[in-house]
Design a protein around this motif. Structure first.
Motif, short mmCIF file in Angstrom:
data_model
loop_
_atom_site.label_atom_id
_atom_site.label_comp_id
_atom_site.label_asym_id
_atom_site.label_seq_id
_atom_site.Cartn_x
_atom_site.Cartn_y
_atom_site.Cartn_z
N ASP A 21 0.84 -1.21 0.00
CA ASP A 21 0.00 0.00 0.00
C ASP A 21 0.87 1.26 0.00
O ASP A 21 1.95 1.30 0.62
N VAL A 22 0.37 2.28 -0.66
CA VAL A 22 0.97 3.62 -0.60
C VAL A 22 0.38 4.36 0.59
O VAL A 22 -0.83 4.26 0.85
N ILE A 23 1.21 5.08 1.33
CA ILE A 23 0.75 5.91 2.45
C ILE A 23 0.55 7.33 1.93
O ILE A 23 1.49 7.96 1.43
N TRP A 24 -0.67 7.83 2.06
CA TRP A 24 -1.02 9.16 1.59
C TRP A 24 -1.39 10.06 2.77
O TRP A 24 -1.90 9.58 3.78
N VAL A 25 -1.16 11.35 2.62
CA VAL A 25 -1.55 12.35 3.61
C VAL A 25 -2.26 13.50 2.91
O VAL A 25 -1.77 14.00 1.89
N THR A 26 -3.41 13.91 3.45
CA THR A 26 -4.09 15.08 2.91
C THR A 26 -3.53 16.36 3.52
O THR A 26 -2.96 16.34 4.62
N GLY A 27 -3.68 17.46 2.81
CA GLY A 27 -3.33 18.76 3.35
C GLY A 27 -1.87 18.87 3.74
O GLY A 27 -0.98 18.37 3.05
N THR A 28 -1.62 19.55 4.86
CA THR A 28 -0.26 19.74 5.37
C THR A 28 -0.22 19.39 6.85
O THR A 28 -1.25 19.39 7.54
N LEU A 29 0.99 19.11 7.33
CA LEU A 29 1.18 18.68 8.71
C LEU A 29 2.03 19.69 9.48
O LEU A 29 2.92 20.32 8.92
N ASP A 71 11.33 13.85 4.20
CA ASP A 71 11.40 15.00 3.30
C ASP A 71 10.19 15.09 2.38
O ASP A 71 10.00 16.09 1.69
N ALA A 72 9.35 14.05 2.37
CA ALA A 72 8.13 14.09 1.56
C ALA A 72 6.93 14.60 2.34
O ALA A 72 5.89 14.90 1.73
N LEU A 73 7.02 14.70 3.67
CA LEU A 73 5.87 15.15 4.45
C LEU A 73 5.44 16.54 3.99
O LEU A 73 6.27 17.45 3.87
N PRO A 74 4.15 16.74 3.75
CA PRO A 74 3.69 18.02 3.21
C PRO A 74 3.65 19.12 4.27
O PRO A 74 3.04 18.96 5.33
N LEU A 75 4.31 20.23 3.97
CA LEU A 75 4.33 21.38 4.86
C LEU A 75 3.70 22.57 4.16
O LEU A 75 3.85 22.75 2.95
N SER A 76 3.01 23.41 4.93
CA SER A 76 2.50 24.66 4.38
C SER A 76 3.68 25.60 4.14
O SER A 76 4.73 25.47 4.77
N PRO A 77 3.53 26.56 3.22
CA PRO A 77 4.62 27.54 3.02
C PRO A 77 4.99 28.26 4.29
O PRO A 77 6.18 28.53 4.55
N ILE A 91 -4.67 10.24 7.08
CA ILE A 91 -3.62 9.34 6.63
C ILE A 91 -4.34 8.13 6.03
O ILE A 91 -5.17 7.51 6.69
N LEU A 92 -4.03 7.81 4.78
CA LEU A 92 -4.69 6.71 4.10
C LEU A 92 -3.64 5.72 3.60
O LEU A 92 -2.54 6.12 3.19
N CYS A 93 -3.98 4.45 3.61
CA CYS A 93 -3.15 3.41 3.03
C CYS A 93 -3.97 2.76 1.92
O CYS A 93 -5.06 2.23 2.18
N LEU A 110 -2.70 16.34 -1.81
CA LEU A 110 -2.58 14.94 -1.43
C LEU A 110 -1.17 14.49 -1.75
O LEU A 110 -0.70 14.66 -2.87
N THR A 111 -0.49 13.91 -0.76
CA THR A 111 0.93 13.60 -0.90
C THR A 111 1.20 12.16 -0.52
O THR A 111 0.78 11.70 0.56
N ALA A 112 1.94 11.46 -1.37
CA ALA A 112 2.43 10.12 -1.04
C ALA A 112 3.70 10.28 -0.21
O ALA A 112 4.66 10.92 -0.65
N VAL A 113 3.72 9.69 0.97
CA VAL A 113 4.85 9.89 1.89
C VAL A 113 5.58 8.61 2.24
O VAL A 113 6.60 8.65 2.95
N GLY A 114 5.10 7.47 1.77
CA GLY A 114 5.78 6.23 2.10
C GLY A 114 5.01 5.02 1.63
O GLY A 114 4.12 5.13 0.78
N SER A 115 5.36 3.89 2.19
CA SER A 115 4.73 2.63 1.77
C SER A 115 4.63 1.68 2.95
O SER A 115 5.38 1.78 3.94
#
Length: 340
Positions: free
Chosen positions: A156-164, A247-253, A280-282, A302-307
């Motif tokens: 599975d791909v690990i996805w994150v919405t928005g920013t953290l 380094d893939a975790l989504p950050l706001s500007p 967080i979705l798998c 929506l950002t893929a951050v891992g597996s």
């Protein structure tokens, strides 16, 4: 509040107790009478206490929004459609009453509830010698099951919405202002306001959660206790391991600019800060295109951050973190601190 409790409840009913087609009987009787029309019911509950989950001086508008949002976010993580809420208020007694406070509270509540067509159908009020306390039960509907923590699978791909991390940064800034945090965080007023807005008014991802479920995603959790902690809930329930690219975790500007001056915080805020209320979705790789299209249709990042990987013999090493493809050791505790 004894003499004015019924007037308070009537004010609450008039402001927030609108009738809907699936509400046979709302505020005003011993219980609500709801008609889910053959769909599956999904229920969640959260409690917020002044001084523990929010600063006592928070505005009623912001308090109402966040109290509702944290519950709706749980429904979003299940892929449910939010429909109804029950609200319990334990209010510190005061002679002047709560009329103006309730008007402001109702304004903040309605701003979010109306957006998602959520109806307040009952609850309770009580005067207390303790802190202001809110308990909300949120009820939602699903026509085809729910997303679950136990459903992650290797591959599975690990996805994150928005920013953290915005809420955690805003909390640090607030604690510095209160003299409770010794390490200053240089920050401009506009940036501080933007981060604070994310802390006080998170956005429950209900539409995307429902779209993900409808598209075949089986596993999700909302990010309330921090990314590592909440991903850990999935890994434990599913019996799997994960690899995550920090380094893939989504950050706001705003957060990215702020964190450049402090690499440790760049890692800590998005990883362990909590109160982001993103999802967080798998999901199987075959669902990636559909998920990205659903996110684009909602103007949602929506950002893929891992597996997800098979479980390792060492249960303590449930997550492998990397930074630019190199293994990473964290110089700080992974413990979560609730944002106030």
């Amino acid at each position: 509040m004894a003499g004015g409790e019924f007037a308070f409840i009537e004010q609450l009913r008039c402001r927030l107790g609108k009738m809907a087609s699936d509400v046979r009987l709302g505020i005003g009787d011993d219980a609500a009478w709801l008609d889910p029309a053959g769909r599956q019911l999904v229920a969640t509950m959260d409690t917020l206490v002044a001084g523990r989950h929010f600063f006592p001086e928070v505005s009623p508008e912001d308090l109402a929004w966040k109290a509702l949002a944290v519950n709706l976010s749980d429904l979003a993580a299940m892929g449910a459609e939010a429909r109804w809420c029950l609200l319990s208020l334990a209010l510190p007694w005061r002679a002047e009453g709560y009329g103006e406070w309730l008007e402001a509270f109702a304004t903040g509540w309605s701003a979010l509830a109306d957006r998602h067509d959520v109806t307040l159908v009952g609850g309770d009020t009580v005067a207390t010698d303790g802190p202001l306390t809110l308990s909300i039960t949120a009820l939602g509907l699903s026509g085809h099951g729910v997303m679950r923590r136990e459903a992650a699978r290797p591959g599975d791909v690990i996805w994150v919405t928005g920013t953290l991390g915005d809420a955690a940064a805003a909390l640090d800034l607030a604690l510095v202002e209160r003299g409770q945090e010794r390490r200053a965080v240089p920050c401009s007023a506009p940036r501080r306001d933007a981060l604070e807005a994310r802390r006080l008014r998170p956005t429950p991802r209900l539409e995307f959660g429902a779209a993900a479920l409808a598209g075949g995603v089986l596993c999700a959790v909302d990010c309330s206790d921090g990314f590592l902690a909440d991903l850990g809930h999935i890994l434990k329930a599913s019996g799997v391991h994960a690899q995550v690219a920090l380094d893939a975790l989504p950050l706001s500007p705003d957060l990215a600019d702020l964190a450049r001056t402090d690499p440790e915080r760049l890692q800590r805020w998005p990883l362990t800060g909590g109160d982001d209320y993103e999802l967080i979705l798998c999901a199987a790789p075959a669902l990636s295109t559909a998920l990205q299209e659903a996110a684009r249709s909602l103007s949602l990042r929506l950002t893929a951050v891992g597996s997800i990987l098979p479980a390792t013999p060492d249960a303590r090493a449930a997550v492998t973190l990397t930074w630019r493809d190199e293994s990473l050791s964290l110089p700080f505790s992974w413990g979560h601190v609730h944002a106030l």
